[in-house]
Design an enzyme around this catalytic site. Structure first.
Site, PDB file in Angstrom:
ATOM      1  N   ARG A 220     -58.191  -4.202 -41.271  1.00 47.08           N
ATOM      2  CA  ARG A 220     -59.042  -4.785 -40.226  1.00 47.08           C
ATOM      3  C   ARG A 220     -58.398  -6.102 -39.809  1.00 47.08           C
ATOM      4  O   ARG A 220     -57.914  -6.875 -40.654  1.00 47.08           O
ATOM      5  CB  ARG A 220     -60.465  -5.067 -40.733  1.00 47.08           C
ATOM      6  CG  ARG A 220     -61.342  -3.833 -40.909  1.00 47.08           C
ATOM      7  CD  ARG A 220     -61.730  -3.183 -39.575  1.00 47.08           C
ATOM      8  NE  ARG A 220     -62.562  -2.004 -39.726  1.00 47.08           N
ATOM      9  CZ  ARG A 220     -62.119  -0.731 -39.764  1.00 47.08           C
ATOM     10  NH1 ARG A 220     -60.822  -0.474 -39.673  1.00 47.08           N
ATOM     11  NH2 ARG A 220     -62.958   0.277 -39.868  1.00 47.08           N
ATOM     12  N   GLU A 249     -60.807  -7.226 -31.360  1.00 46.06           N
ATOM     13  CA  GLU A 249     -60.611  -5.978 -30.621  1.00 46.06           C
ATOM     14  C   GLU A 249     -61.854  -5.791 -29.760  1.00 46.06           C
ATOM     15  O   GLU A 249     -62.948  -6.150 -30.209  1.00 46.06           O
ATOM     16  CB  GLU A 249     -60.494  -4.769 -31.567  1.00 46.06           C
ATOM     17  CG  GLU A 249     -59.208  -4.756 -32.379  1.00 46.06           C
ATOM     18  CD  GLU A 249     -59.122  -3.549 -33.322  1.00 46.06           C
ATOM     19  OE1 GLU A 249     -59.879  -2.574 -33.127  1.00 46.06           O
ATOM     20  OE2 GLU A 249     -58.308  -3.590 -34.257  1.00 46.06           O
ATOM     21  N   HIS A 266     -54.893   0.369 -32.995  1.00 37.69           N
ATOM     22  CA  HIS A 266     -55.843   0.791 -34.033  1.00 37.69           C
ATOM     23  C   HIS A 266     -55.893   2.323 -34.101  1.00 37.69           C
ATOM     24  O   HIS A 266     -56.956   2.933 -33.992  1.00 37.69           O
ATOM     25  CB  HIS A 266     -57.235   0.196 -33.761  1.00 37.69           C
ATOM     26  CG  HIS A 266     -58.171   0.266 -34.926  1.00 37.69           C
ATOM     27  ND1 HIS A 266     -59.212  -0.592 -35.107  1.00 37.69           N
ATOM     28  CD2 HIS A 266     -58.234   1.126 -35.980  1.00 37.69           C
ATOM     29  CE1 HIS A 266     -59.881  -0.278 -36.205  1.00 37.69           C
ATOM     30  NE2 HIS A 266     -59.293   0.773 -36.762  1.00 37.69           N
TER      31      HIS A 266
HETATM   32  N1  LIG Z   1     -56.337   1.417 -38.953  1.00 42.30           N
HETATM   33  C1  LIG Z   1     -57.052   2.494 -39.198  1.00 42.30           C
HETATM   34  O1  LIG Z   1     -57.084   3.408 -38.397  1.00 42.30           O
HETATM   35  C2  LIG Z   1     -57.821   2.614 -40.467  1.00 42.30           C
HETATM   36  C3  LIG Z   1     -58.248   1.504 -41.150  1.00 42.30           C
HETATM   37  N2  LIG Z   1     -58.928   1.633 -42.332  1.00 42.30           N
HETATM   38  C4  LIG Z   1     -59.353   0.412 -43.015  1.00 42.30           C
HETATM   39  O2  LIG Z   1     -58.731   0.367 -44.285  1.00 42.30           O
HETATM   40  C5  LIG Z   1     -59.706  -0.022 -45.246  1.00 42.30           C
HETATM   41  C6  LIG Z   1     -59.345   0.563 -46.590  1.00 42.30           C
HETATM   42  O3  LIG Z   1     -59.527   1.961 -46.520  1.00 42.30           O
HETATM   43  P1  LIG Z   1     -59.685   2.857 -47.822  1.00 42.30           P
HETATM   44  O4  LIG Z   1     -58.484   2.780 -48.654  1.00 42.30           O
HETATM   45  O5  LIG Z   1     -60.110   4.187 -47.339  1.00 42.30           O
HETATM   46  O6  LIG Z   1     -60.893   2.138 -48.572  1.00 42.30           O
HETATM   47  P2  LIG Z   1     -61.238   2.186 -50.120  1.00 42.30           P
HETATM   48  O7  LIG Z   1     -62.585   1.610 -50.261  1.00 42.30           O
HETATM   49  O8  LIG Z   1     -60.968   3.547 -50.651  1.00 42.30           O
HETATM   50  O9  LIG Z   1     -60.174   1.206 -50.788  1.00 42.30           O
HETATM   51  C7  LIG Z   1     -60.187  -0.173 -50.620  1.00 42.30           C
HETATM   52  C8  LIG Z   1     -59.656  -0.813 -51.895  1.00 42.30           C
HETATM   53  O10 LIG Z   1     -59.558  -2.208 -51.673  1.00 42.30           O
HETATM   54  C9  LIG Z   1     -59.959  -2.853 -52.884  1.00 42.30           C
HETATM   55  N3  LIG Z   1     -60.333  -4.230 -52.631  1.00 42.30           N
HETATM   56  C10 LIG Z   1     -61.519  -4.707 -52.193  1.00 42.30           C
HETATM   57  N4  LIG Z   1     -61.465  -6.056 -52.103  1.00 42.30           N
HETATM   58  C11 LIG Z   1     -60.214  -6.429 -52.474  1.00 42.30           C
HETATM   59  C12 LIG Z   1     -59.552  -7.679 -52.560  1.00 42.30           C
HETATM   60  N5  LIG Z   1     -60.159  -8.836 -52.266  1.00 42.30           N
HETATM   61  N6  LIG Z   1     -58.261  -7.678 -52.953  1.00 42.30           N
HETATM   62  C13 LIG Z   1     -57.615  -6.528 -53.266  1.00 42.30           C
HETATM   63  N7  LIG Z   1     -58.207  -5.314 -53.222  1.00 42.30           N
HETATM   64  C14 LIG Z   1     -59.491  -5.264 -52.808  1.00 42.30           C
HETATM   65  C15 LIG Z   1     -61.099  -1.996 -53.407  1.00 42.30           C
HETATM   66  O11 LIG Z   1     -61.321  -2.197 -54.784  1.00 42.30           O
HETATM   67  C16 LIG Z   1     -60.582  -0.598 -53.100  1.00 42.30           C
HETATM   68  O12 LIG Z   1     -59.860  -0.060 -54.186  1.00 42.30           O
HETATM   69  C17 LIG Z   1     -61.043   0.527 -44.681  1.00 42.30           C
HETATM   70  O13 LIG Z   1     -62.134  -0.207 -45.169  1.00 42.30           O
HETATM   71  C18 LIG Z   1     -60.861   0.339 -43.217  1.00 42.30           C
HETATM   72  O14 LIG Z   1     -61.317  -0.943 -42.850  1.00 42.30           O
HETATM   73  C19 LIG Z   1     -59.175   2.852 -42.897  1.00 42.30           C
HETATM   74  C20 LIG Z   1     -58.773   3.987 -42.256  1.00 42.30           C
HETATM   75  C21 LIG Z   1     -58.127   3.959 -40.956  1.00 42.30           C
HETATM   76  O1  LIG Z   2     -61.751   4.901 -40.371  1.00 42.29           O
HETATM   77  C1  LIG Z   2     -61.615   3.693 -40.116  1.00 42.29           C
HETATM   78  O2  LIG Z   2     -62.017   2.785 -40.858  1.00 42.29           O
HETATM   79  C2  LIG Z   2     -60.926   3.298 -38.878  1.00 42.29           C
HETATM   80  O3  LIG Z   2     -60.451   2.211 -38.746  1.00 42.29           O
HETATM   81  C3  LIG Z   2     -60.901   4.308 -37.783  1.00 42.29           C
HETATM   82  O4  LIG Z   2     -59.679   4.911 -37.633  1.00 42.29           O
HETATM   83  C4  LIG Z   2     -61.339   3.632 -36.514  1.00 42.29           C
HETATM   84  O5  LIG Z   2     -61.470   4.545 -35.484  1.00 42.29           O
HETATM   85  P1  LIG Z   2     -62.588   4.360 -34.355  1.00 42.29           P
HETATM   86  O6  LIG Z   2     -63.887   4.384 -35.038  1.00 42.29           O
HETATM   87  O7  LIG Z   2     -62.424   3.034 -33.739  1.00 42.29           O
HETATM   88  O8  LIG Z   2     -62.389   5.510 -33.444  1.00 42.29           O
END
Ligand SMILES: NC(=O)C1=CN([C@@H]2O[C@H](COP(=O)(O)OP(=O)(O)OC[C@H]3O[C@@H](n4cnc5c(N)ncnc54)[C@H](O)[C@@H]3O)[C@@H](O)[C@H]2O)C=CC1
Ligand SMILES: O=C(O)C(=O)[C@H](O)COP(=O)(O)O
Length: 396
Positions: A220, A249, A266
Site C-alpha cells: 500500500r 491513489e 496498482h
Molecule cells: N498491489 C496489489 O495489487 C496487491 C497488494 N496487496 C497488499 O499486500 C498486503 C499483504 O498481502 P498478503 O501477503 O496477502 O497479506 P498477509 O496478511 O497474508 O501477510 C502480511 C504479513 O505482514 C506481516 N506484518 C504485519 N505487520 C508487519 C510489520 N510491521 N512488519 C513486518 N511484517 C508485518 C504479517 O504478520 C503477515 O505475515 C495486503 O494487505 C495488501 O495491502 C495484496 C495483494 C495485491
Molecule cells: O487485493 C488487494 O489487496 C489489492 O491491492 C487489489 O489488487 C486491489 O485491486 P482493486 O480492489 O483496486 O481492484
C-alpha cells in the site's frame, strides 16, 4: 435477497445472481441510497465501507474480493454485527509473479544479476512467502522480517506458509535492511499497535539500507513516506524503485512516478486468476453466511490461456536472459509502466480518472502456470528455475 456488487468485481454479476437480485454499481459511486434495500455488499478496494455508508441500510454481509481490507472499517462492522470477509491470498501468486517480472526487467535493462543477490522481504504472509519461494528458485539469498509472525512462532500451535528456518529465521528489520541489496514490502496497511505499518518506510528505514539498493513496494502506498523515498533516490541509497502502489491513489504523485524505474497502476494483483479467486472467496463466504448452497458453475467461466506453449532458444544465452524472455512473453511489465507514464496527466482530477480507467480496462494477464515452456536444449538448472517461478517446463 438483494446484493449490490461493485462494477470491477470480476464476474460479480454472474456469480451473485445465483443468490439473488444483483445491482451493479461503479465502485467509487456506491452510496447509501444504493444500499437501502440491500442484504449484501460485494466490493473491491476502491469502495470505502464505514458507518456513513451502511448506517441506514439493512446490509448484513460485506465481502471484499481483495487481499487487503484497509478500506473496511472492521471495528464498525464488528460492533454492528455486520459479517464481513476478505479474500486472503487470492492474488498472492499474481503479486509474486509481478515481482519476478520486475526483477527480470531490471536484469534486462541494467544487467543486474539476480543469482546470488540478497533480497529482504518485509512481511512474509501470503504474498511475501511466495516471493521468498520464487526468489529462492532464482538463486537469490532471502532474508525475512515479520515481527507479528515471529511472535506467533513462539506459541505452541504455530503454523504458517513460510518456513522461517529455510531463510535463516526471522531477523530484525534493521538487519534485513542493512544486508539486502533488494528490499520488498508485503505488509498490510494498519495503524494497530504494536506493529503499525503506516509510514513504516520513512527516513530511518532508508538510512538503514545499503547504498545502491533496489526498493519495491506492492503493498500500500501509505506504508512509504514519499518524501523519504524521494530523498533516498536523490542520495543514491535507492538506485531503482519499483512502485505499484501510491499515496495518494488515484491522483498519484507525478514526481515519484518520474523517479521510479518501474511504475504501474496498482495492478500487481491483477492476474485473471487473482481476480477470480477473490470473487469465488466472497461468493463462498456469502453462501455460508446466508446458508445457501453454492451453485455458480465457475469452471464454465474460465477462458483458455492465450499463451499455452512457448518454445525458447537457449544455446549460448545467459540463463536470466532466457527467464526474462519467458516472463515477458506472458507478462510484459515494461508495457504497464509505459502505459501509466503515457496517461499520467499533470492535472490531478484527470490523472485520477485515467488511473482508475487504466485499472478498470486492464487486460488481466494469466498466471505463469498456464504456460508450458519447452527449452530447445537443456542448460543445467534452467527448467528447474522456470518451474520454481511458476511455469510448467520441459524437459520435466
Ligand atoms: N498491489 C496489489 O495489487 C496487491 C497488494 N496487496 C497488499 O499486500 C498486503 C499483504 O498481502 P498478503 O501477503 O496477502 O497479506 P498477509 O496478511 O497474508 O501477510 C502480511 C504479513 O505482514 C506481516 N506484518 C504485519 N505487520 C508487519 C510489520 N510491521 N512488519 C513486518 N511484517 C508485518 C504479517 O504478520 C503477515 O505475515 C495486503 O494487505 C495488501 O495491502 C495484496 C495483494 C495485491
Ligand atoms: O487485493 C488487494 O489487496 C489489492 O491491492 C487489489 O489488487 C486491489 O485491486 P482493486 O480492489 O483496486 O481492484
Amino acid at each position: 435477497m438483494n446484493i449490490v456488487v461493485a462494477e470491477t468485481v470480476l464476474l460479480g454479476e454472474e456469480a451473485f445472481s445465483t443468490l439473488g437480485e444483483v445491482q451493479v454499481v461503479p465502485d467509487r459511486e456506491i452510496a447509501p441510497y444504493h444500499l437501502k434495500d440491500a442484504d449484501a455488499l460485494i466490493i473491491r478496494s476502491k469502495t470505502r465501507v464505514h458507518e456513513r455508508l451502511l448506517a441506514e441500510s439493512p446490509v448484513r454481509f460485506v465481502g471484499t474480493a481483495t487481499a487487503g481490507f484497509d478500506h473496511l472499517d472492521t471495528r464498525y462492522l464488528d460492533r454492528s454485527e455486520i459479517a464481513w470477509c476478505a479474500a486472503p491470498g487470492c492474488n498472492a501468486n499474481s503479486v509474486a509473479e509481478y515481482l519476478v517480472a520486475a526483477l527480470l526487467e531490471l536484469h534486462h535493462r541494467h544487467g543486474i544479476v539476480l543469482e546470488g543477490r540478497s533480497i529482504g522481504i518485509v512481511g512474509v504472509g501470503e504474498v511475501g512467502s511466495r516471493v521468498a519461494e520464487k526468489a529462492e528458485a532464482l538463486g537469490m539469498r532471502v532474508l525475512i522480517n515479520d515481527p507479528p509472525l515471529e511472535a506467533m512462532a513462539r506459541t505452541p500451535d504455530f503454523s504458517a506458509r513460510v518456513d522461517p528456518q529455510r531463510y535463516g529465521g526471522f531477523r530484525p528489520l534493521d538487519e534485513v535492511l542493512a544486508r539486502s541489496e533488494i528490499v520488498t514490502l508485503h505488509v498490510p496497511l494498519t495503524d494497530e499497535k504494536p506493529w503499525p505499518t503506516r509510514g513504516l518506510a520513512r527516513c530511518p528505514f532508508f538510512e538503514n539500507m545499503r547504498p545502491g539498493s533496489i526498493f519495491i513496494n506492492t503493498c500500500r502506498g501509505e506504508v512509504v513516506d514519499p518524501e523519504a523515498l524521494t530523498c533516498a533516490l536523490d542520495n543514491g541509497i535507492v538506485e531503482y524503485a519499483v512502485l505499484d502502489v501510491w499515496d495518494p491513489e488515484p491522483e498519484i504523485p507525478l514526481g515519484l512516478l518520474e523517479r521510479a524505474e518501474l511504475g504501474t497502476p496498482h495492478i500487481a494483483g491483477y492476474s485473471w486468476e487473482g481476480a477470480l479467486n477473490g470473487t469465488v472467496a466472497c461468493y463462498h463466504a456469502a453462501c455460508r453466511f446466508f446458508e445457501r448452497s453454492a451453485c455458480w458453475p465457475v469452471v464454465e467461466f474460465v477462458p483458455d490461456p492465450p499463451q499455452p506453449r512457448l518454445e525458447l532458444e537457449t544455446r549460448g544465452r545467459d540463463r536470466e536472459d532466457v527467464l526474462a524472455e519467458a516472463v515477458r512473453s506472458v507478462y510484459d511489465i515494461a508495457r504497464d509502466d509505459a502505459t501509466l507514464r503515457e496517461y499520467a496527466l499533470p492535472d490531478d482530477a484527470q490523472r485520477g480518472s485515467c488511473f482508475d480507467r487504466l485499472r478498470r480496462e486492464y487486460d488481466r494477464r494469466r498466471e505463469f502456470f498456464n504456460t508450458r515452456v519447452r527449452l530447445r536444449d537443456d542448460p543445467p538448472g534452467l527448467a528447474g528455475k522456470l518451474r520454481g517461478i511458476g511455469f510448467k517446463a520441459d524437459p520435466e
